[in-house]
Each structure stands twice: as structure tokens, then as C-alpha cells.
Design an enzyme around this catalytic site. Structure first.
Site, mmCIF file in Angstrom:
data_model
loop_
_atom_site.group_PDB
_atom_site.id
_atom_site.type_symbol
_atom_site.label_atom_id
_atom_site.label_comp_id
_atom_site.label_asym_id
_atom_site.label_seq_id
_atom_site.Cartn_x
_atom_site.Cartn_y
_atom_site.Cartn_z
ATOM 1 C CB CYS A 180 -7.691 5.096 -2.809
ATOM 2 S SG CYS A 180 -7.225 5.524 -4.497
ATOM 3 C CD GLU A 225 -11.138 5.472 -5.239
ATOM 4 O OE1 GLU A 225 -11.838 4.466 -5.462
ATOM 5 O OE2 GLU A 225 -10.184 5.797 -5.972
#
Length: 157
Positions: free
Chosen positions: A86, A55
Site C-alpha cells: 500500500c 489504501e
């Protein structure tokens, strides 16, 4: 196959490719106007970089490719609910739509050192920071959960 399934399939392909290369099986895709901007996989193992999550890499690659710090019109696809680090990157990119496969609660029992975030969810994080985030869950959920059930590398989010 609808668009969410199609783009999650790309994230799944990334996660599987990473797993085949000895990485943790996480995949992410950034989409704008129905077009893939970037796709990424985790590279934590091969780079020895604890921040090389799929991510965070996807956000970095997308914002650099577009030469913009924020991409609010983007839709973010993740094979697993993003960890707080993330999700912070996704927040900072101004993204307003997050599409999830597996949730932390689905894979928590599969990891010894990871996903022990108590009652953490993407929605709770968004509420805590005042972020108007739409979360779409359960897209290709069984396939995403299977990634982690069969992981050959220890899951250490």
C-alpha cells in the site's frame, strides 16, 4: 475537532462499515485542499482479492476520479500504517503527506499472519526509496487501535 481528526473520523467510519459487513477493519481517505476526494475500506474478504486493501483502493479510486496518475498535493489518511504494498501505491501517486492512526507496532500482536514486518515503518520505507514523505502519527490513535483489538475477521495484511 481539527482537520486531521475530521478526516481520520471518515476513515474510521469506513473501517467500521467494512467491519460491520464482514471485512477487515481498515479505512482510508484521500483529501485535496480540505476536500475529500475518495474514501475507501478494505474489500479483501468479500472479493477474495488480496490486493483490495483500503489504501490501494483509495489510490486507485482517487487517481481514476481525477484522471491523473499522480496527486502530490493530496493528504492520505489511514487508520493503520500501510503495508509495503500500500505504501508503494501511495509513493507512486506522488503523495507527500501521510496521516496515521495506529502503527504496525500497535497491532502486531493482534494478528497471526500479518504485520510481521520486523522493523518496518513508513519512514524507513520512504528513506529506503528516497521519498520525501511527511508522516503525521497518532491521530485518533486509541480509536484506530480499538478497531483491530475488536476485529471479528482475522487480520491478514
Amino acid at each position: 475537532m481539527n482537520d486531521h481528526d475530521k478526516f481520520m473520523d471518515i476513515a474510521l467510519e469506513e473501517a467500521r462499515a467494512g467491519a460491520a459487513a464482514g471485512e477487515q477493519p481498515f479505512g482510508a481517505v484521500v483529501v485535496i485542499n480540505g476536500e475529500v476526494v475518495v474514501k475507501s475500506r478494505s474489500l479483501k474478504v468479500s472479493t477474495s482479492d488480496t490486493t483490495a486493501h483500503s489504501e490501494t483502493r483509495a489510490i486507485s479510486l482517487a487517481t481514476r476520479k481525477l484522471k491523473r496518475r499522480t496527486i502530490p498535493e493530496a493528504v492520505f489518511y489511514a487508520t493503520c500504517e500501510p503495508c509495503p504494498m500500500c505504501l508503494g501505491a501511495i509513493l507512486n501517486a506522488g503523495i507527500k503527506t501521510l496521516v496515521l492512526g495506529a502503527r504496525n507496532r500497535h497491532i502486531k500482536q493482534r494478528a497471526k499472519l500479518a504485520f510481521n514486518f520486523k522493523d518496518y515503518t513508513s519512514e524507513r520505507f520512504a528513506e529506503m526509496v528516497g521519498w520525501d514523505l511527511e508522516v503525521i502519527e497518532g491521530v485518533r490513535e486509541a480509536e484506530c487501535i480499538a478497531l483491530y483489538a475488536g476485529a471479528q475477521v482475522e487480520l491478514t495484511r
